[in-house]
Design an enzyme around this catalytic site. Structure first.
Site, PDB file in Angstrom:
ATOM      1  N   ARG A 294      -3.337   1.731 -10.700  1.00 52.30           N
ATOM      2  CA  ARG A 294      -3.909   0.391 -10.690  1.00 52.30           C
ATOM      3  C   ARG A 294      -5.001   0.331 -11.751  1.00 52.30           C
ATOM      4  NH1 ARG A 294      -5.020   0.903  -4.490  1.00 52.30           N
ATOM      5  NH2 ARG A 294      -5.107   3.014  -5.331  1.00 52.30           N
TER       6      ARG A 294
ATOM      7  N   LYS B  31      -8.503  12.357   4.223  1.00 55.95           N
ATOM      8  CA  LYS B  31      -9.037  11.032   4.552  1.00 55.95           C
ATOM      9  C   LYS B  31      -8.682  10.730   5.995  1.00 55.95           C
ATOM     10  CE  LYS B  31      -6.240   9.056   0.872  1.00 55.95           C
ATOM     11  NZ  LYS B  31      -5.534   7.981   0.250  1.00 55.95           N
TER      12      LYS B  31
ATOM     13  N   HIS C 153       3.018   0.460  -3.232  1.00 60.40           N
ATOM     14  CA  HIS C 153       3.690   1.774  -3.180  1.00 60.40           C
ATOM     15  C   HIS C 153       5.211   1.599  -3.309  1.00 60.40           C
ATOM     16  CE1 HIS C 153       0.210   3.201  -0.378  1.00 60.40           C
ATOM     17  NE2 HIS C 153       0.028   3.789  -1.546  1.00 60.40           N
TER      18      HIS C 153
ATOM     19  N   SER D  12      -4.252   0.800   0.698  1.00 61.13           N
ATOM     20  CA  SER D  12      -4.037   1.011   2.130  1.00 61.13           C
ATOM     21  C   SER D  12      -5.345   0.832   2.890  1.00 61.13           C
ATOM     22  CB  SER D  12      -3.472   2.418   2.390  1.00 61.13           C
ATOM     23  OG  SER D  12      -2.206   2.535   1.811  1.00 61.13           O
TER      24      SER D  12
HETATM   25  P1  ADP Z   1      -3.126   9.476  -2.311  1.00 64.23           P
HETATM   26  O1  ADP Z   1      -3.935   9.811  -1.105  1.00 64.23           O
HETATM   27  O2  ADP Z   1      -2.305  10.625  -2.823  1.00 64.23           O
HETATM   28  O3  ADP Z   1      -3.870   8.765  -3.406  1.00 64.23           O
HETATM   29  P2  ADP Z   1      -1.940   6.922  -1.664  1.00 64.23           P
HETATM   30  O4  ADP Z   1      -0.955   6.660  -0.579  1.00 64.23           O
HETATM   31  O5  ADP Z   1      -3.262   6.270  -1.559  1.00 64.23           O
HETATM   32  O6  ADP Z   1      -2.023   8.490  -1.732  1.00 64.23           O
HETATM   33  O7  ADP Z   1      -1.313   6.516  -3.072  1.00 64.23           O
HETATM   34  C1  ADP Z   1      -0.148   7.149  -3.564  1.00 64.23           C
HETATM   35  C2  ADP Z   1       0.053   6.738  -5.012  1.00 64.23           C
HETATM   36  O8  ADP Z   1       0.328   5.349  -5.079  1.00 64.23           O
HETATM   37  C3  ADP Z   1      -1.143   6.971  -5.921  1.00 64.23           C
HETATM   38  O9  ADP Z   1      -0.672   7.355  -7.196  1.00 64.23           O
HETATM   39  C4  ADP Z   1      -1.816   5.615  -5.985  1.00 64.23           C
HETATM   40  O10 ADP Z   1      -2.548   5.454  -7.177  1.00 64.23           O
HETATM   41  C5  ADP Z   1      -0.589   4.716  -5.952  1.00 64.23           C
HETATM   42  N1  ADP Z   1      -0.895   3.395  -5.440  1.00 64.23           N
HETATM   43  C6  ADP Z   1      -1.698   3.083  -4.393  1.00 64.23           C
HETATM   44  N2  ADP Z   1      -1.736   1.744  -4.200  1.00 64.23           N
HETATM   45  C7  ADP Z   1      -0.953   1.198  -5.167  1.00 64.23           C
HETATM   46  C8  ADP Z   1      -0.603  -0.154  -5.529  1.00 64.23           C
HETATM   47  N3  ADP Z   1      -1.101  -1.209  -4.884  1.00 64.23           N
HETATM   48  N4  ADP Z   1       0.241  -0.339  -6.568  1.00 64.23           N
HETATM   49  C9  ADP Z   1       0.729   0.727  -7.239  1.00 64.23           C
HETATM   50  N5  ADP Z   1       0.424   2.026  -6.977  1.00 64.23           N
HETATM   51  C10 ADP Z   1      -0.407   2.256  -5.943  1.00 64.23           C
END
Ligand code: ADP
Length: 163
Positions: A91, A42, A18, A129
């Site tokens: 990803r 979630k 992130h 996460s």
């Molecule tokens: P959401 O619940 O909106 O998907 P997340 O916190 O899981 O929120 O993810 C936020 C954004 O970051 C999403 O666009 C997700 O695809 C991206 N993301 C999650 N993990 C990674 C990672 N390891 N590398 C790059 N982008 C990521």
């Protein structure tokens, strides 16, 4: 003309993947707001206050990025900020369909906003996460997947038996 962008997500908690997307996006736009969505559908480990605080600590060294919580529709929060761009991270494989659906829906609801996806770096492809929380709960070594303050927060949650 200044271009503001919103990078929305749950960030439960912010990982190195992130953070990398946020830092790279901040180099592309005049101002980047990392929007921490209060109530995603979630199960969350960290409260919105904790998620915001961790993201602020991680991103503090970077100019042009700020972190704000939000609870309304993402497109409405983007408009409230004056943002024209929604940033998301992709990803390989796992994110594409969901991100594509979300971007199409948002483009119907808010044609004035553009979604820009940045590709996750190779070393962050497998970081999520949810897997991170599982690993931390099982006592796994998570230090290389998250910034130090996030690793400490995860250790504290699980070691003190708070969850
Ligand atoms: P959401 O619940 O909106 O998907 P997340 O916190 O899981 O929120 O993810 C936020 C954004 O970051 C999403 O666009 C997700 O695809 C991206 N993301 C999650 N993990 C990674 C990672 N390891 N590398 C790059 N982008 C990521």
């Amino acid at each position: 003309m200044l271009v503001y962008a919103l990078y929305p997500g749950s960030f439960d908690p912010m990982t190195s993947g992130h953070a990398d997307i946020a830092v790279r996006a901040s180099a592309l736009f005049d101002q980047l707001v990392v929007g921490v969505f209060e109530t995603p559908s979630k199960t969350l480990l960290f409260s919105v206050e904790e998620r915001v605080e961790l993201a602020r600590q991680v991103l503090a060294p970077f100019k042009g990025v700020r972190v704000e919580p939000y609870s309304n529709l993402t497109i409405n929060f983007a408009r409230q900020l004056g943002a024209r761009v929604i940033v998301r991270g992709l990803r390989m494989g796992s994110d594409f369909e969901r991100e594509f659906d979300m971007a199409l829906m948002n483009s119907k609801l808010a044609p004035d906003l553009e979604t820009v996806c940045l590709m996750a770096r190779g070393e962050h492809q497998f970081i999520s996460s949810s897997l991170l929380k599982e690993a931390a709960q099982g006592g796994g070594q998570i230090e290389s997947f998250v910034p130090e303050c996030v690793a400490a927060a995860l250790r504290e949650k699980y070691c003190k038996g708070k969850v």
